[in-house]
Design an enzyme around this catalytic site. Structure first.
Site, PDB file in Angstrom:
ATOM      1  N   THR A  22      -5.426  -1.431   7.147  1.00 32.31           N
ATOM      2  CA  THR A  22      -5.693  -2.868   7.151  1.00 32.31           C
ATOM      3  C   THR A  22      -7.093  -3.151   7.685  1.00 32.31           C
ATOM      4  O   THR A  22      -7.546  -4.294   7.656  1.00 32.31           O
ATOM      5  CB  THR A  22      -4.668  -3.604   8.040  1.00 32.31           C
ATOM      6  OG1 THR A  22      -4.725  -3.047   9.368  1.00 32.31           O
ATOM      7  CG2 THR A  22      -3.261  -3.427   7.494  1.00 32.31           C
ATOM      8  N   ARG A  77       6.372  -8.252   1.561  1.00 31.26           N
ATOM      9  CA  ARG A  77       7.256  -7.852   2.664  1.00 31.26           C
ATOM     10  C   ARG A  77       7.911  -9.069   3.298  1.00 31.26           C
ATOM     11  O   ARG A  77       9.111  -9.066   3.597  1.00 31.26           O
ATOM     12  CB  ARG A  77       6.466  -7.071   3.715  1.00 31.26           C
ATOM     13  CG  ARG A  77       7.330  -6.616   4.895  1.00 31.26           C
ATOM     14  CD  ARG A  77       6.495  -5.850   5.898  1.00 31.26           C
ATOM     15  NE  ARG A  77       5.970  -4.629   5.317  1.00 31.26           N
ATOM     16  CZ  ARG A  77       4.916  -3.968   5.810  1.00 31.26           C
ATOM     17  NH1 ARG A  77       4.282  -4.441   6.867  1.00 31.26           N
ATOM     18  NH2 ARG A  77       4.517  -2.847   5.248  1.00 31.26           N
ATOM     19  N   LYS A 100       0.828  -1.211   0.000  1.00 25.80           N
ATOM     20  CA  LYS A 100       0.000   0.000   0.000  1.00 25.80           C
ATOM     21  C   LYS A 100       0.866   1.266   0.000  1.00 25.80           C
ATOM     22  O   LYS A 100       0.616   2.204  -0.755  1.00 25.80           O
ATOM     23  CB  LYS A 100      -0.947  -0.013   1.207  1.00 25.80           C
ATOM     24  CG  LYS A 100      -1.960  -1.152   1.176  1.00 25.80           C
ATOM     25  CD  LYS A 100      -2.916  -1.094   2.345  1.00 25.80           C
ATOM     26  CE  LYS A 100      -2.280  -1.446   3.663  1.00 25.80           C
ATOM     27  NZ  LYS A 100      -1.821  -2.849   3.721  1.00 25.80           N
ATOM     28  N   THR A 101       1.888   1.286   0.849  1.00 27.59           N
ATOM     29  CA  THR A 101       2.787   2.434   0.888  1.00 27.59           C
ATOM     30  C   THR A 101       3.535   2.577  -0.432  1.00 27.59           C
ATOM     31  O   THR A 101       3.676   3.680  -0.970  1.00 27.59           O
ATOM     32  CB  THR A 101       3.787   2.292   2.048  1.00 27.59           C
ATOM     33  OG1 THR A 101       3.073   2.201   3.282  1.00 27.59           O
ATOM     34  CG2 THR A 101       4.739   3.475   2.101  1.00 27.59           C
ATOM     35  N   ASP A 123      -0.686   6.596   6.684  1.00 31.61           N
ATOM     36  CA  ASP A 123      -0.731   5.156   6.945  1.00 31.61           C
ATOM     37  C   ASP A 123      -1.544   4.907   8.215  1.00 31.61           C
ATOM     38  O   ASP A 123      -1.650   5.787   9.079  1.00 31.61           O
ATOM     39  CB  ASP A 123       0.686   4.624   7.102  1.00 31.61           C
ATOM     40  CG  ASP A 123       0.769   3.123   6.921  1.00 31.61           C
ATOM     41  OD1 ASP A 123      -0.236   2.514   6.504  1.00 31.61           O
ATOM     42  OD2 ASP A 123       1.839   2.553   7.203  1.00 31.61           O
TER      43      ASP A 123
END
Length: 356
Positions: free
Chosen positions: A162, A221, A68-69, A113
């Site tokens: 999330t 990740r 997302k980032t 975020d």
């Protein structure tokens, strides 16, 4: 450090900031997977560029570690816009938000975020900021209180979360587009691993890259973290190149099996099967049994176990599926028909698994 800058820089991910930035793609073409999301975002960005307008506000949501980032920075790069970053928990009061927003220029992007963790009072200030590009700040208290209106540049807010359901309905309604990121398949993760290995200048075979990818829980990740570990392992225990055998040995040392399950995943499933006869078992009872925080079980471990078909949720609690029983060499037909408070019958009535 200026007050505004503190909120921008203090939210950077501290896992390994330099490596994370190095591995982060800069363009949509460098971002494997999430094809439907990318297609929508490409159209969205290109349309705004052709009209020479700021982007509409965006909400990116989905499990952690899916990019997302990274997508927020790709959007800014593709649009040619400056981006500033913060995080929901860091913006503690309306003045903090005002400091960020008043530093924005037309077309700039503000990335928040964990936006679901914004303070309620702060969130309410976003309503007018997102819709009409102003905020009203209250000065002083009591009879002398007065309101000052601050006009804002036409900025774009990109939120990442999330937990979309924790956002209030008024805030969700102000986002023009809200794509959901989902877990990756092993083939796309293999491409990510190979790309990251090239950037890190470490040799890796396609077979080893796939081995890491299929044990990465569908999450880039995690794939990059496992690649970093395999690189360390190869340098200490091998010749510096990650081949199939080196990858398997490195992941075995991390106690990650061929299904991508780690030690805690298997402890959760084994506890449900062995201690609670396959369930249902309440989250709090399960947490006590394995010595883990209920929130950690629910947020970190359960999503993957449910998606992969090892676990089910019911109104009565968590239930181990047939796939979980098979993981331990058992059949759900071994399920006991009568249970005490611990979910077991008398020891003499239990299969060998429960007596081990």
């Amino acid at each position: 450090m200026p007050e505004t800058e503190r909120y921008i820089t203090s939210t950077l991910n501290r896992r390994d900031e330099t490596v994370e930035k190095t591995l982060r793609p800069q363009k949509f073409e460098e971002f494997p997977g999430q094809d439907s999301v990318k297609d929508r975002l490409k159209v969205y960005v290109e349309a705004a560029k052709r009209r020479n307008e700021p982007l509409g506000h965006l909400l990116l949501y989905g499990p952690p570690g899916l990019g997302k980032t990274t997508l927020a920075y790709i959007i800014a790069n593709e649009k040619g816009a400056k981006i500033k970053s913060s995080s929901g928990p860091v913006i503690e009061k309306p003045g903090d938000l005002a400091g960020l927003l008043t530093s924005m220029e037309d077309g700039d992007i503000l990335f928040i975020d964990e936006i679901h963790r914004l303070n309620t009072a702060v969130e309410e200030y976003l309503y007018s900021a997102m819709e009409d590009y102003f905020i009203d700040i209250m000065l002083d208290q009591g009879p002398g209180a007065r309101s000052v209106r601050l006009n804002l540049a036409h900025f774009t807010l990109i939120g990442a979360t999330t937990r979309q359901g924790l956002l209030s309905a008024p805030l969700r309604a102000r986002f023009k587009l809200a794509p959901r990121l989902d877990y990756y398949d092993p083939e796309h993760l293999q491409k990510i691993v190979q790309r990251s290995a090239g950037i890190l200048n470490v040799g890796i075979t396609p077979e080893a890259a796939f081995e890491i990818a299929r044990r990465s829980r569908g999450t880039p990740r995690i794939a990059n973290n496992l690649l970093s570990w395999a690189r360390d392992f190869a340098q200490v225990k091998g010749n510096g190149t990650i081949d199939d055998e080196t990858a398997r040995n490195a992941l075995s040392m991390m106690e990650i099996d061929g299904n991508g399950l780690d030690e805690m995943d298997k402890r959760i499933l084994e506890t449900i099967v062995a201690n609670f006869n396959g369930g249902p078992v309440g989250l709090n009872s399960l947490a006590v049994a394995i010595g883990e925080d209920p929130g950690t079980i629910e947020e970190v471990y359960e999503p993957y176990l449910i998606q992969e078909g090892y676990l089910m949720r019911s109104p009565q609690g968590r239930i181990a599926t047939d796939k979980s029983w098979s993981l331990f060499g058992l059949s759900a037909k071994n399920r006991l028909t009568g249970r005490g408070s611990s979910g077991r019958k008398n020891d003499s009535d239990q299969p060998d698994f429960f007596q081990q």
